[in-house]
Structure formats: C-alpha cells, structure tokens
Design a protein around this motif. Structure first.
Motif, PDB file in Angstrom:
ATOM      1  N   GLU A 184       0.807  -1.222   0.000  1.00  0.00           N
ATOM      2  CA  GLU A 184       0.000   0.000   0.000  1.00  0.00           C
ATOM      3  C   GLU A 184       0.838   1.269   0.000  1.00  0.00           C
ATOM      4  N   GLY A 185       2.167   1.146   0.061  1.00  0.00           N
ATOM      5  CA  GLY A 185       3.016   2.332   0.121  1.00  0.00           C
ATOM      6  C   GLY A 185       2.701   3.180   1.341  1.00  0.00           C
ATOM      7  N   ASN A 186       2.420   2.508   2.461  1.00  0.00           N
ATOM      8  CA  ASN A 186       2.030   3.203   3.697  1.00  0.00           C
ATOM      9  C   ASN A 186       3.226   3.265   4.645  1.00  0.00           C
ATOM     10  N   TRP A 187       3.685   4.474   4.949  1.00  0.00           N
ATOM     11  CA  TRP A 187       4.899   4.636   5.743  1.00  0.00           C
ATOM     12  C   TRP A 187       4.615   4.772   7.230  1.00  0.00           C
ATOM     13  N   VAL A 188       3.486   5.365   7.577  1.00  0.00           N
ATOM     14  CA  VAL A 188       3.166   5.629   8.988  1.00  0.00           C
ATOM     15  C   VAL A 188       1.874   4.903   9.341  1.00  0.00           C
ATOM     16  N   ARG A 189       1.857   4.232  10.488  1.00  0.00           N
ATOM     17  CA  ARG A 189       0.646   3.569  10.959  1.00  0.00           C
ATOM     18  C   ARG A 189      -0.461   4.604  11.122  1.00  0.00           C
ATOM     19  N   GLN A 190      -1.639   4.318  10.564  1.00  0.00           N
ATOM     20  CA  GLN A 190      -2.738   5.269  10.638  1.00  0.00           C
ATOM     21  C   GLN A 190      -4.082   4.549  10.616  1.00  0.00           C
ATOM     22  N   ASP A 191      -5.097   5.215  11.128  1.00  0.00           N
ATOM     23  CA  ASP A 191      -6.418   4.591  11.235  1.00  0.00           C
ATOM     24  C   ASP A 191      -7.399   5.118  10.189  1.00  0.00           C
ATOM     25  N   ASN A 192      -6.984   6.014   9.309  1.00  0.00           N
ATOM     26  CA  ASN A 192      -7.835   6.510   8.237  1.00  0.00           C
ATOM     27  C   ASN A 192      -7.035   6.549   6.939  1.00  0.00           C
ATOM     28  N   MET A 193      -6.435   5.440   6.606  1.00  0.00           N
ATOM     29  CA  MET A 193      -5.531   5.418   5.457  1.00  0.00           C
ATOM     30  C   MET A 193      -6.310   5.571   4.145  1.00  0.00           C
ATOM     31  N   PRO A 194      -5.832   6.434   3.264  1.00  0.00           N
ATOM     32  CA  PRO A 194      -6.488   6.570   1.960  1.00  0.00           C
ATOM     33  C   PRO A 194      -6.165   5.381   1.062  1.00  0.00           C
ATOM     34  N   LEU A 195      -6.963   5.202   0.034  1.00  0.00           N
ATOM     35  CA  LEU A 195      -6.699   4.172  -0.971  1.00  0.00           C
ATOM     36  C   LEU A 195      -5.824   4.786  -2.054  1.00  0.00           C
ATOM     37  N   ARG A 196      -4.555   4.390  -2.085  1.00  0.00           N
ATOM     38  CA  ARG A 196      -3.602   4.965  -3.038  1.00  0.00           C
ATOM     39  C   ARG A 196      -3.751   4.293  -4.394  1.00  0.00           C
ATOM     40  N   LEU A 197      -4.246   5.042  -5.338  1.00  0.00           N
ATOM     41  CA  LEU A 197      -4.376   4.532  -6.691  1.00  0.00           C
ATOM     42  C   LEU A 197      -3.051   4.565  -7.430  1.00  0.00           C
ATOM     43  N   PHE A 198      -2.266   5.613  -7.150  1.00  0.00           N
ATOM     44  CA  PHE A 198      -0.962   5.747  -7.797  1.00  0.00           C
ATOM     45  C   PHE A 198      -0.047   6.539  -6.884  1.00  0.00           C
ATOM     46  N   ALA A 199       1.215   6.190  -6.918  1.00  0.00           N
ATOM     47  CA  ALA A 199       2.253   6.935  -6.199  1.00  0.00           C
ATOM     48  C   ALA A 199       3.604   6.400  -6.669  1.00  0.00           C
ATOM     49  N   ILE A 200       4.644   7.146  -6.399  1.00  0.00           N
ATOM     50  CA  ILE A 200       6.005   6.686  -6.635  1.00  0.00           C
ATOM     51  C   ILE A 200       6.708   6.643  -5.281  1.00  0.00           C
ATOM     52  N   PRO A 201       6.818   5.453  -4.675  1.00  0.00           N
ATOM     53  CA  PRO A 201       7.447   5.354  -3.354  1.00  0.00           C
ATOM     54  C   PRO A 201       8.925   5.721  -3.402  1.00  0.00           C
ATOM     55  N   ASP A 202       9.357   6.433  -2.379  1.00  0.00           N
ATOM     56  CA  ASP A 202      10.757   6.830  -2.224  1.00  0.00           C
ATOM     57  C   ASP A 202      11.258   6.206  -0.929  1.00  0.00           C
ATOM     58  N   GLN A 203      11.987   5.091  -1.054  1.00  0.00           N
ATOM     59  CA  GLN A 203      12.398   4.349   0.127  1.00  0.00           C
ATOM     60  C   GLN A 203      13.456   5.083   0.936  1.00  0.00           C
ATOM     61  N   GLU A 204      14.266   5.888   0.290  1.00  0.00           N
ATOM     62  CA  GLU A 204      15.304   6.614   1.007  1.00  0.00           C
ATOM     63  C   GLU A 204      14.694   7.717   1.878  1.00  0.00           C
ATOM     64  N   ARG A 205      13.750   8.475   1.323  1.00  0.00           N
ATOM     65  CA  ARG A 205      13.125   9.570   2.071  1.00  0.00           C
ATOM     66  C   ARG A 205      11.910   9.132   2.876  1.00  0.00           C
ATOM     67  N   GLU A 206      11.501   7.875   2.711  1.00  0.00           N
ATOM     68  CA  GLU A 206      10.345   7.324   3.437  1.00  0.00           C
ATOM     69  C   GLU A 206       9.080   8.144   3.168  1.00  0.00           C
ATOM     70  N   MET A 207       8.786   8.330   1.878  1.00  0.00           N
ATOM     71  CA  MET A 207       7.613   9.094   1.482  1.00  0.00           C
ATOM     72  C   MET A 207       7.212   8.698   0.057  1.00  0.00           C
ATOM     73  N   ASN A 208       6.040   9.195  -0.378  1.00  0.00           N
ATOM     74  CA  ASN A 208       5.550   8.940  -1.731  1.00  0.00           C
ATOM     75  C   ASN A 208       5.522  10.234  -2.534  1.00  0.00           C
ATOM     76  N   HIS A 209       5.814  10.123  -3.814  1.00  0.00           N
ATOM     77  CA  HIS A 209       5.715  11.269  -4.713  1.00  0.00           C
ATOM     78  C   HIS A 209       4.511  11.071  -5.633  1.00  0.00           C
ATOM     79  N   TYR A 210       3.909  12.191  -6.051  1.00  0.00           N
ATOM     80  CA  TYR A 210       2.815  12.196  -7.028  1.00  0.00           C
ATOM     81  C   TYR A 210       1.674  11.261  -6.611  1.00  0.00           C
ATOM     82  N   GLU A 211       1.313  11.324  -5.357  1.00  0.00           N
ATOM     83  CA  GLU A 211       0.304  10.401  -4.833  1.00  0.00           C
ATOM     84  C   GLU A 211      -1.100  10.807  -5.263  1.00  0.00           C
ATOM     85  N   ILE A 212      -1.864   9.823  -5.744  1.00  0.00           N
ATOM     86  CA  ILE A 212      -3.286   9.987  -6.053  1.00  0.00           C
ATOM     87  C   ILE A 212      -4.045   8.994  -5.193  1.00  0.00           C
ATOM     88  N   ALA A 213      -4.927   9.496  -4.323  1.00  0.00           N
ATOM     89  CA  ALA A 213      -5.562   8.610  -3.342  1.00  0.00           C
ATOM     90  C   ALA A 213      -6.986   9.060  -3.037  1.00  0.00           C
TER      91      ALA A 213
END
Length: 486
Positions: free
Chosen positions: A261-290
C-alpha cells in the motif's frame, strides 16, 4: 546494487521460477477444462466437444512437458545456490515435496498416457476417469507446493533447534495460517488463466472465420461462450478470495501489506492509493493519487481501521517497496479488466451479439495473456514482499545463500538464459503452430462408432500428436503426392 553471489542467485531463481510458473498456471486450469469438455461430450453426444478435447489435449501435453522440465531445473538450485536454506528447512520442506511426488506425480504418471493416447483404445468411462485423475493430480501438486511456500510465508508447527527447523505439528505445518487463502487464490488464478487464454484464442478464430472452416468456427464459439460464463461467475469469486487473503496478510505479514500500500506511517484513516512513486530513502511517496479513508475500509473493513506502516520496523526489515507496490497494482488492475470483459460479454450475450461484436472479440484476444500476467505479478508481490526473509521472521535471504563464487553464479545464470531461450523457443514455436492450426475437422476427431450428422464413422484414428499440415505462416505444408485414379 552490487551484483554479488546473493543478488545473482536471487535473479537466477526469479528467472527460472517466472518461466516455470507460466506452465503450471496454464496446465492446472487446462486439465480441468479437458474434464469439462469430455463431460459435455459424454452427456450430450455432441462430437464438437470431443473435437475440442482432442485439440486442447495437444496443447496440454506440450505445456505439461515444458512445466516438468522447468520445475526440475528450478529445484536443483536449492542444493547449488541455497544450501543454507536447504539445511534450515530440509526437515520440513523435504517431506512436503516428497508428498507431492508420491501423490501428485504418481497419479499423473499413472493416467497421463491413457488421457493422451488411450481414447481410441479404452472405453469412454475409463478415459474420462483418467482425465479426472490427471486434473486431480495437478490440483494435488498445487496443494503441496502451495503448502510449502505458504509455510515459508507464515511458518508454524515447528521449533528451531541448533539452527535448524524441526517439525512438531505436521497439521499446523501443512495447514499454516496463510495456506487456505493462498491455495484457493492460486488455483482460481490458474482457472482464470486458462479461461482467458481459451477465450482469447477462440475470439481470434472467430475473427478469422472467413478463412476458417465452419466446424472450427463453431468450436471457437462454444469455447468463447464457456470461457465468458466461467469468467462472469469466478472473477468476482477471485476478487473475494483476494480480499480474504489480504486480511491474512494484514494479520501475519503487516510489513508486506504496508509495502503493498506504500504506507509509511501507521494510521487509522488510510487513503486508498491509486498511484504513487514510493521513495524508500526519504520514506515518502511522490505524485500520490488517493481516495481518503477508503484504504482502511478495503484493508480492514472499517473506515477507522488501523493499517500498519513501514516505519513500524527498522529499515533492514523492510522489503523493496517500489516493486511490491507496483506489482500489486498491476495484478489488481488485470483482475478488474477481467471483470469488465466478463460483464461486457454478458451484455453482448443478452443482446445476441457475443460473436459479432468485433471490438469485444479484439479485446478478448488482447486479454489472452492476462491470466499469466496476473499470476506472475501476484507471485512477485508475495515473494518480494516477504524480503528480507526467505522464511518469514526466521531466516534472512542473505543467510540462506550458498558460499559460492560470484563468477560461478553469473556463469550458470547466463547458461540458463541461453538454454531456456533455445528450449522454450522451440516449445513456444510448436505451441504457436498448434494454436494457429486450431481443431481438426470433425471427421478427424471421430472414431469408429461415432456419428456426424447422423452418419456412422468407420475409420482408424489419426496419430494424436501429428503435426499440422500447415506451416506456422499459414502456407501449405508438405503433403503426400496425389495418388493416380483407379
């Protein structure tokens, strides 16, 4: 990424297993398809179903042979490239693989010859029984292989003693937590692979109907109709099985789910990510559509359900996020494309235009390899997602590799690629030739005692695996010279 022995061994195993899985995914479904065709023939007496059986059994034989060859080659790597893995898991996986041999392989070996060559030598009932036993053998083989692989994903029923896994409870080893969902999901995936391959080839034959004899077009229409009915019923079932499997991954492999799911932080209202570019070094997603909150509902069946994050574990315990994230989405996307084609087919069937709509037939033809793609990308999701472990939570992949030189692994990998290109190139050529030729005329499928249009057939059967009289390019092949008139 340094190309050391570990990376090259992983590439080599991924290469061989990706080739291998194509053939069992097809033959498991194709064996049951043959059962359905023979059952329809025996219950209806329609020679068309027997003709289709005789065509698809040739495809099954070639695919089965290629699957056996690729499976044997793949298994050798456990001793050559993954000796430490074999040492740790041998007490458990060794018996499971042996169970497959003494049940599935023996069952298939006992009845395969009758199914392939025996219809004109034994009665209908015995031949149908043999076909059922071969289909059961393929399902039994999948049972033990999926049990062994699922144990590596969710190990249970053992203890570690002197650095080696020792069995304690075989029931929990075989029926480990992820096995029921993985087995059902995989078998259904194999069935859908066959359904869309058969449907796509049938659509291709219908599109070429001006160049094909009427009997072949009639068989193609029957095959396409059966394939679309199967897809309409069982694609939704497969989606449901995938949902149950996802709940199991959430419970037993939360880090894999977070990567999917490209989910970096535990959360209780996680969006449904249709598209993203995960960045493992920065621990984040780029161009996320959710879509807000929908991800929690899909994964936990509650809008405020808690979804684990990749940051819940140290960096060295996380899988490569990018390939897991995209492989999962490709698999899901193919599944919904299958669902769309099945409903499109239902609409056209209701309008009485299932075999006339060229756009639908072209779409069905394009979906021919869709099942193979879904199986391969689903396998990538499962296997890459459990990294860095080869036995989840117990044995790291880096600790499982054999102490072999990098050059030796690189040489064997290059050799595999060359040999596979030759062997599977010829196998694929022969399969393409069979598929292009299509079913024989109805008279070729009949044996002495069968009836076509009320006329009794009295002739010797044709050789079951004779090559078509037509070249792959569609031109005339070599034929016997004409005989002088008497």
């Amino acid at each position: 990424m340094e190309l050391d022995a570990l990376i090259l061994s992983r590439i080599q195993f991924a290469f061989t297993v990706a080739f291998h899985i194509i053939f069992p995914a097809f033959t498991i479904g194709l064996a049951s398809w043959l059962v359905a065709l023979e059952f329809r023939y025996l219950t209806s007496g329609n020679i068309l179903f027997k003709n289709l059986f005789k065509f698809w059994v040739k495809v099954f034989a070639v695919s089965f042979g290629l699957g056996v060859v690729s499976g044997i080659v793949m298994s050798f790597q456990f001793g050559t490239n993954w000796s430490r893995y074999s040492e740790f898991t041998g007490n458990i996986l060794g018996p499971l693989i042996q169970y497959e041999v003494i049940t599935a392989f023996f069952l298939e070996a006992a009845f395969l010859g009758i199914m392939l060559f025996g219809w004109d030598r034994v009665g209908n009932k015995l031949h149908f029984f043999a076909t059922c036993m071969v289909a059961l053998g393929t399902l039994t083989s999948a049972f033990w292989i999926l049990s062994a692989n699922s144990w590596m994903q969710t190990p249970a029923g053992f203890r570690v003693e002197n650095g080696v896994a020792v069995p304690e409870d075989w029931f929990h080893i075989i029926f480990n937590p992820s096995f029921p969902y993985r087995y059902a999901h995989m078998v259904m995936g194999c069935y859908l692979t066959t359904a869309f391959a058969v449907g796509g080839m049938s659509a291709w034959m219908i599109l070429r109907q001006r160049e094909e004899p009427p009997a072949k077009v009639a068989g193609a229409k029957v095959s396409l109709s059966m394939a679309m009915w199967f897809a309409l019923v069982f694609v939704p079932v497969q989606i449901g099985l995938g949902d149950l499997h996802g709940l199991g991954v959430l419970k037993y492999q939360p880090t894999k789910l977070a990567a999917m799911e490209g989910n970096w932080v535990r959360q209780d209202n996680m969006p449904l990510r249709l598209f993203a570019i995960p960045d493992q070094e920065r621990e984040m997603n780029h161009y996320e559509i959710a879509i807000p909150k929908l991800g929690s509902w899909v994964l936990t069946h509650a809008y405020d359900g808690v979804v684990p994050g990749l940051k819940d574990v140290p960096r060295d315990q996380r899988p490569p996020v990018w390939p897991v994230f995209f492989s999962f989405r490709i698999m899901v996307g193919i599944g919904f494309a299958m669902l769309g084609l099945a409903f499109w087919g239902l609409y056209l069937r209701w309008r009485g235009r299932l075999f006339e709509n060229k756009w639908f037939l072209r779409a069905a033809m394009l979906m021919t390899p869709s099942g193979f793609g879904a199986v391969i990308f689903g396998w990538f999701t499962a296997e890459i997602g459990r990294q860095p472990f080869v036995v989840y939570g117990y044995l790291r992949t880096a600790d499982a590799v054999s102490p072999v030189a990098t050059g030796a692994v690189g040489t064997s990998l290059a050799t595999f690629m060359i040999v596979y290109a030759v062997i599977f190139g010829f196998g694929s050529y022969y399969l393409a030739k069979l598929l292009r030729k299509g079913p024989e005329p109805l008279e070729e499928a009949a044996r002495g005692g069968d009836f076509i249009d009320g006329n009794r057939v009295d002739k010797k059967p044709k050789r079951p695996f004779s090559l078509p009289d037509e070249s792959l390019e569609g031109g005339p092949g070599r034929k016997a010279p004409p005989q002088p008139a008497e």
